[in-house]
Design a protein around this motif. Sequence first.
Motif, short mmCIF file in Angstrom:
data_model
loop_
_atom_site.label_atom_id
_atom_site.label_comp_id
_atom_site.label_asym_id
_atom_site.label_seq_id
_atom_site.Cartn_x
_atom_site.Cartn_y
_atom_site.Cartn_z
N ARG A 34 78.45 35.42 57.09
CA ARG A 34 78.57 36.58 57.98
C ARG A 34 78.50 37.92 57.26
NH1 ARG A 34 83.01 34.74 62.62
NH2 ARG A 34 81.74 33.02 63.45
N PRO A 35 79.27 38.15 56.19
CA PRO A 35 79.15 39.45 55.50
C PRO A 35 77.75 39.69 54.96
CG PRO A 35 81.13 38.28 54.80
CD PRO A 35 80.33 37.31 55.59
N PHE A 36 77.11 38.64 54.46
CA PHE A 36 75.77 38.80 53.91
C PHE A 36 74.77 39.17 55.01
CE2 PHE A 36 71.56 37.09 52.95
CZ PHE A 36 71.31 37.70 51.72
N ILE A 37 74.89 38.54 56.18
CA ILE A 37 73.97 38.85 57.28
C ILE A 37 74.13 40.30 57.72
CG2 ILE A 37 73.45 38.33 59.70
CD1 ILE A 37 74.10 35.41 59.10
N ARG A 38 75.37 40.76 57.85
CA ARG A 38 75.59 42.16 58.25
C ARG A 38 75.01 43.13 57.21
NH1 ARG A 38 80.93 40.27 59.50
NH2 ARG A 38 81.73 41.37 57.67
N LEU A 64 63.98 34.35 67.21
CA LEU A 64 64.69 34.72 65.98
C LEU A 64 66.06 35.31 66.29
CD1 LEU A 64 61.69 36.30 64.03
CD2 LEU A 64 63.06 34.36 63.24
N LYS A 65 66.12 36.13 67.35
CA LYS A 65 67.40 36.73 67.74
C LYS A 65 68.42 35.64 68.09
CE LYS A 65 67.87 38.09 71.91
NZ LYS A 65 67.72 38.81 73.21
N THR A 66 68.01 34.68 68.89
CA THR A 66 68.93 33.61 69.28
C THR A 66 69.34 32.76 68.09
OG1 THR A 66 67.82 33.54 71.43
CG2 THR A 66 69.23 31.68 70.87
N ILE A 67 68.38 32.43 67.22
CA ILE A 67 68.67 31.56 66.08
C ILE A 67 69.60 32.25 65.09
CG2 ILE A 67 67.61 30.49 64.05
CD1 ILE A 67 65.14 29.93 65.89
N LEU A 68 69.31 33.52 64.77
CA LEU A 68 70.16 34.23 63.81
C LEU A 68 71.59 34.37 64.35
CD1 LEU A 68 70.22 35.64 61.05
CD2 LEU A 68 69.72 37.78 62.24
N ARG A 112 73.10 32.27 66.31
CA ARG A 112 73.74 30.96 66.17
C ARG A 112 74.12 30.68 64.72
NH1 ARG A 112 75.34 30.09 71.24
NH2 ARG A 112 73.61 29.97 72.70
N ILE A 113 73.25 31.09 63.80
CA ILE A 113 73.59 30.92 62.37
C ILE A 113 74.82 31.73 62.03
CG2 ILE A 113 72.79 31.44 60.03
CD1 ILE A 113 69.97 30.69 60.93
N TYR A 114 74.90 32.96 62.56
CA TYR A 114 76.06 33.81 62.30
C TYR A 114 77.33 33.16 62.83
CZ TYR A 114 78.86 38.09 62.02
OH TYR A 114 79.83 39.01 61.73
N GLY A 115 77.23 32.51 63.98
CA GLY A 115 78.41 31.88 64.56
C GLY A 115 78.82 30.60 63.86
N LYS A 116 77.85 29.83 63.35
CA LYS A 116 78.17 28.52 62.77
C LYS A 116 78.53 28.61 61.29
CE LYS A 116 76.82 23.72 62.91
NZ LYS A 116 76.12 22.75 63.75
N PHE A 117 77.83 29.45 60.55
CA PHE A 117 78.04 29.54 59.09
C PHE A 117 78.85 30.80 58.80
CE2 PHE A 117 74.12 27.24 59.88
CZ PHE A 117 74.28 26.10 59.11
N MET A 118 80.16 30.68 58.88
CA MET A 118 81.03 31.84 58.70
C MET A 118 80.91 32.44 57.31
SD MET A 118 84.45 30.61 60.74
CE MET A 118 85.20 32.21 60.50
N VAL A 119 80.58 31.61 56.32
CA VAL A 119 80.48 32.10 54.96
C VAL A 119 79.33 33.10 54.81
CG1 VAL A 119 78.95 30.23 54.20
CG2 VAL A 119 80.45 31.33 52.54
N LEU A 169 65.01 37.11 58.46
CA LEU A 169 65.09 38.53 58.81
C LEU A 169 63.75 39.23 58.60
CD1 LEU A 169 68.60 39.39 57.34
CD2 LEU A 169 67.93 39.52 59.74
N ASP A 170 62.98 38.82 57.61
CA ASP A 170 61.66 39.41 57.40
C ASP A 170 60.75 39.16 58.60
OD1 ASP A 170 62.33 40.38 54.93
OD2 ASP A 170 61.48 38.69 53.81
#
Length: 534
Positions: A256-260, A241-245, A247-254, A227-228
């Motif tokens: 998701r709240p932290f990313i938001r 970075l937009k595409t990768i993040l 994909r990470i949000y979609g694959k690593f459900m655990v 994110l930095d």
Amino acid sequence: MVFKFKRVMQRGTKGKTDDKTDASASAPDVVSQAAGSRVGNYAVGAPASAGVPASSKVGGAAAAVHPVGKFGAVVKQPTPSFETLPSFRDVPTSDRQNLFVRKLALCCRTFDFTDPTMDVKEKEIKRQMLLELVDYVTSGSGKFTEAVFEDITRMLAANLFRTLPPSSHENKGSESFDAEEEEPTMEPAWPHLQIVYEFLLRYVVSSETDAKLAKRYIDHSFVLRLLDLFDSEDPREREYLKTILHRIYGKFMVHRPFIRKAINNIFYRLIFETEKHNGIAELLEILGSIINGFALPLKEEHKVFLVRALIPLHKPKCVSMYHQQLSYCIIQFVEKDFKLGDVVIRGLLRYWPMTNSQKEVLFLGELEEVLEATQSAEFQKCIVPLFRQIGRCLNSSHFQVAERALFLWNNDHIVSLVAQNRQVVLPIIFPALERNTRSHWNQAVHGLTLNVRKMFVEMDQELFQECQRKYEEDEAKAKGVGEMRDLTWKRLEIAGNPRSNVGSQHTFASSHDVPNSTTVPKNAAAGTRASVAA
């Protein structure tokens, strides 16, 4: 005595030797503990004292690995010449995993791209090696073991996580900087960075990547470092970075709240501190897709995010850089829950620009989209402040603002809402329409205003005539008040001018201006009587 003294000296020397032996014996334990520490934290922000894990020392490439210091900074060390490793197709299948690890270790070495004449051969060898790594991950040659996850994370951290150079607005001054006109600063190391980003993308989406194991290394620290990097001026890097993040949000459900929450913090920093960030548009694009997938009814935390983060994003001066993505996110909320229409409209009115005409045009465009998704009940809650603001926009001396406000009546849904509530709407905006008809300088605005007036006449002629009569009465009263004000100022001007003639002063004098007899000096009164008798 001499014999005893020698024995004492021998005991002292022996004690010192034992201490050194104990210290050297304990050192391997410390190193082994550091080497056994979790690489997920090591790669993205563990202290530099952790050292280089033993797993990186493959095929003599350990000397080429730069250990990662605090916050993922790469600590450069002297390295031997860059060696060339065989291609994957030139080794047996059983040895490819080992060769993959060796290539990862070599690719941890970074180069200075500001000088194109330095390490030309080594740079090309690394570029070819990175391309081979991408092909290996894409081919899905087998499940990655946990040790390989460590090496992958180390290579990614060594290449990607770096301190970004100062932005252009910091060098030139934020007041004179225009992000829409200035050319962005391109990343000189992009020939290697692009392939590393492609490797990370393929690694995340690969079916061979076990999310349960990989989440230990693509952890919260790793996500924060990604994110930095969104503040990079290079749009190519932000797009990856937009595409990768996402994909990470979609694959690593655990995660998701932290990313938001982490994205929220970036928004807060922009709104209340810096007012400058290069990657807000890309982050909002990610959020637009996330909001689109929210389940109904909306959770309270999502509504709080709308009120505290998204709506205040209209405040910064640089809103034009990301307004399209922001507007999309706002509309997604209103379409999912039409009751949020009143909340969004009042939020827009709260941050409505007062002196920035171009920003005002953007707000009017977004307002039209929000009104199109708003139902009658929510429309009635905010109708008075809304049309007071629209009335001010109609009378704007900037023709684009007035024109955009008049275009609202081209929307059938808005016209329907206005027709249902014309008893409230028309009295509010009728004065603005009349002023435009009589005195606006722009002919296009004048013509559009006549069209809107005609629409209201056809909608309710009796109400229109009543509003016109009231407007003329108010104008007459205002004219009378203005004339009285002008007369008062003229009298005050005459009274304050010492060269005015006496007759004018007597005309201005009133009974209140006659001095009280008790305050007139006796000599002055006697002199006055004598002159009258004479």
